[in-house]
Design an enzyme around this catalytic site. Structure first.
Site, PDB file in Angstrom:
ATOM      1  N   LEU B  79      13.745 -18.643 -10.233  1.00 32.05           N
ATOM      2  CA  LEU B  79      13.866 -19.131  -8.853  1.00 32.05           C
ATOM      3  C   LEU B  79      15.309 -19.232  -8.373  1.00 32.05           C
ATOM      4  CD1 LEU B  79      11.135 -21.923  -8.434  1.00 32.05           C
ATOM      5  CD2 LEU B  79      11.043 -19.536  -7.726  1.00 32.05           C
ATOM      6  N   CYS B 136       5.559 -20.894 -10.291  1.00 34.88           N
ATOM      7  CA  CYS B 136       6.603 -20.123 -10.967  1.00 34.88           C
ATOM      8  C   CYS B 136       6.634 -20.508 -12.440  1.00 34.88           C
ATOM      9  CB  CYS B 136       7.965 -20.355 -10.351  1.00 34.88           C
ATOM     10  SG  CYS B 136       9.243 -19.424 -11.223  1.00 34.88           S
ATOM     11  N   ASN B 198       0.209 -15.293  -9.369  1.00 34.80           N
ATOM     12  CA  ASN B 198       1.604 -15.220  -9.786  1.00 34.80           C
ATOM     13  C   ASN B 198       1.640 -14.533 -11.161  1.00 34.80           C
ATOM     14  OD1 ASN B 198       4.411 -15.731 -10.066  1.00 34.80           O
ATOM     15  ND2 ASN B 198       4.205 -17.604  -8.863  1.00 34.80           N
ATOM     16  N   GLY B 271       4.234  -6.124  -5.368  1.00 29.20           N
ATOM     17  CA  GLY B 271       5.452  -6.684  -5.943  1.00 29.20           C
ATOM     18  C   GLY B 271       6.228  -5.671  -6.747  1.00 29.20           C
TER      19      GLY B 271
END
Lengths: 285, 309
Positions: B79, B136, B198, B271
């Site tokens: 992050l 995350c 994710n 992605g």
């Protein structure tokens, strides 16, 4: 980062333009390119492919992201490859097959197609004067060919120092036969026995009165770059600048993923868009 | 193609086709500089999700942060971001030029952070929706994201819900026993939509040293390798809940888009495939139209959930 203007060289103007510095890199795009040359150079492989756009826009020290064209998903991602040399519509890269991705690329044959994104990154800044000391180690010698050509076209005096582990790697010194290079090998099989860092202090002497200080350009493994950065910062000659090109794992090559970062004085910096060439003093060693 | 309707809706947000980008995999401001200067106007995705921002700037994890595995990519970026204040000051005004709805992704260490971030964005007209990244895996080595706990997921969503009336998306982690329970917790907390998935927890060892390759030790796996995991999650979540699902996880081809939609997705996000070709999304739209036509499907809405039978 602000958009940089594109300044493509007019195609087919018949003149051999000087190789451009990094101040005006062209726009990058994904190209489908045909391999026209694939030959072993000792431990490495030289691959050349056709791409007029990248050849027109590329600057010394820039790189391309390369993968096989087509739908195969393993290897999945392109690999960053320094631009070894350019011709009127050709790009050459030098590949060291170390893993699955680079191994597959090194096995490319004439006629194969590559998906190539580029040119990418900030290359070497060629604005300064003064003697150029070019230091390369292992596969890191690759982008120094285009750099040496560009410096020669600018009339810069040059010392070229290339270091390798062994005879196999040192075969790539033959790619630099237009320049007067010195070769070092760790096993002493070719040239002088030793590391490239050994002759470096002798290259960094105070210039004659009124002349600019020497400038170091280096590309190679981390420990070599670290040694080069330390030696040039400790050489005691005012005004010596050291530009290093770093190699890291990359996924996107265009600043999106933040995977390729290296540690700089003010935090991490992206090797892909803020590098791969950095002033040695910007980085943490 | 005549008669084809690729538009899809996330609440009141209309998307011109179903393919958006996944957070952290496409930086339009960088790409605008590197690739082509008109990318903000000719944006290939139907919505733009920038890299997740947090209350305070984050340096991210120690490199190496990337390692390619079989048809997959392990990352441990951690992050890395400039913080929501700098994002709002520097990036948001530039993103106003974007010709696609903007979905801002936020993450926090505590549930209250989600409310603060959502509140900061509540009055910004450039922002169409807020994505709560509760998933995350790269913040702690054990990867215990807030999104692994239904109760904390619900509370983080409630905090954000109270702070904004914007369309609220909760991004789910696959690293749980029962993803539908997590999706339900998000909806109970006030989510308008969930996205799944994710990255999947993963690790790689250096072949010589036999130590973990990534500086952080472990990371999140993405790419074609995780597509079956993602497809199942989208199928289960869309069957179990009444909110739209944004499907993601290995979307690389037009066929993948087709399958994620059929599994129950209202839109899909791409992605890792953008790392193969940053402008791929635009090229897939035509391919999707062809695949739909071949199957006698005339609209994106008619495709969503087709596998449910």
């Amino acid at each position: 980062m602000a958009a940089r203007p594109a300044q493509p060289r007019p195609a087919g103007d018949g003149k051999e333009d000087a190789v451009k510095g990094r101040e005006a890199p062209g726009p990058a795009a994904l190209h489908d390119c045909r391999v026209v040359e694939s030959r072993p150079v000792g431990a490495y492989r030289l691959i050349s492919f056709v791409c007029r756009e990248i050849a027109a826009a590329a600057r010394p020290g820039q790189f391309v992201m390369v993968r096989e064209s087509g739908p195969a998903l393993d290897p999945l991602l392109p690999r960053p490859m320094g631009i070894h040399d350019i011709g009127s519509d050709l790009i050459s890269i030098l590949i060291e097959p170390v893993g699955k991705g680079s191994g597959r690329l090194a096995a490319s044959k004439v006629g194969d197609r590559l998906a190539v994104l580029g040119p990418l990154g900030r290359g070497f800044d060629l604005q300064k004067k003064g003697q150029a000391v070019i230091v390369g180690g292992g596969i890191g010698v690759s982008p120094l060919k285009l750099l040496a050509r560009a410096l020669a076209e600018r009339g810069r005096s040059m010392r070229l120092i290339l270091g390798f582990k062994s005879r196999d790697q040192a075969a790539s010194a033959g790619l630099f036969r237009d320049f007067d290079g010195e070769v070092f090998t760790e096993d002493g099989s070719v040239g002088s026995r030793g590391l490239v860092s050994e002759p470096l202090p002798g290259c960094l002497l105070p210039p004659p009165e009124g002349e600019p200080a020497p400038e170091v350009f280096a590309c190679g493994p981390g420990p070599m770059l670290s040694a080069v950065a330390r030696i040039s910062s400790e050489c005691g000659v005012p005004g010596v600048r050291t530009q290093v090109s770093v190699a890291t794992h990359m996924a996107c090559g265009v600043g999106s993923c933040q995977g390729c970062v290296v540690a700089a004085a003010g935090g991490y910096v992206k090797a892909c868009t803020e590098g791969p060439v950095f002033d040695a003093e910007e980085l943490k060693w | 193609m005549a008669g084809m309707d690729l538009t899809t809706r996330l609440g009141a947000i209309e998307l011109r086709h179903p393919i958006m980008n996944a957070s952290g995999t496409f930086d339009v401001l960088e790409a605008d500089a590197v690739l082509q200067p008109d990318l903000l106007a000719g944006f290939p995705f139907s919505a733009y999700v920038p890299k997740t921002v947090t209350l305070k700037p984050r340096e991210g994890n120690v490199p190496p942060r990337l390692y390619e595995t079989a048809a997959g990519l392990l990352n441990s970026i951690g992050l890395a971001n400039k913080g929501i204040e700098a994002f709002m000051e520097e990036d948001l005004p530039r993103l106003a030029a974007l010709k696609a709805p903007l979905i801002v992704s936020v993450a926090g260490e505590r549930t209250a952070d989600y409310g603060v971030c959502a509140g900061m964005l509540a009055d910004r007209s450039e922002v169409a929706a807020v994505e709560l990244n509760v998933s995350c895996p790269n913040v702690e080595l054990d990867g215990r994201a807030l999104g692994c706990d239904p109760d904390r997921t619900r509370r983080a969503t409630e905090e954000a819900r109270q702070a904004t009336s914007k369309f609220l998306i909760v991004k789910l982690t696959p690293n749980v026993t029962d993803i539908v329970a997590l999706a339900r917790a998000a909806v109970d907390g006030g989510a308008d939509c969930v996205s799944a998935i994710n990255t999947v927890h993963g690790m790689a060892l250096d072949p010589w040293t036999l130590r973990p390759v990534l500086g952080h030790g472990s990371g999140g796996l993405s790419g074609p390798a995780i597509k079956p995991v993602a497809l199942r999650a989208v199928y289960l979540v869309s069957r179990g809940l009444d909110v739209p699902v944004i499907g993601m996880g290995g979307v690389t081809t037009a066929q993948d888009v087709l399958e994620f939609m059929a599994a129950g997705a209202t839109a899909v996000a791409m992605g890792t495939a953008s790392f193969r070709d940053p402008l791929l999304a635009g090229r897939l739209v035509g391919g999707l139209e062809t695949l739909m036509k071949e199957r006698g499907i005339s609209s994106a809405a008619g495709l969503t959930g087709r596998s449910h039978g």
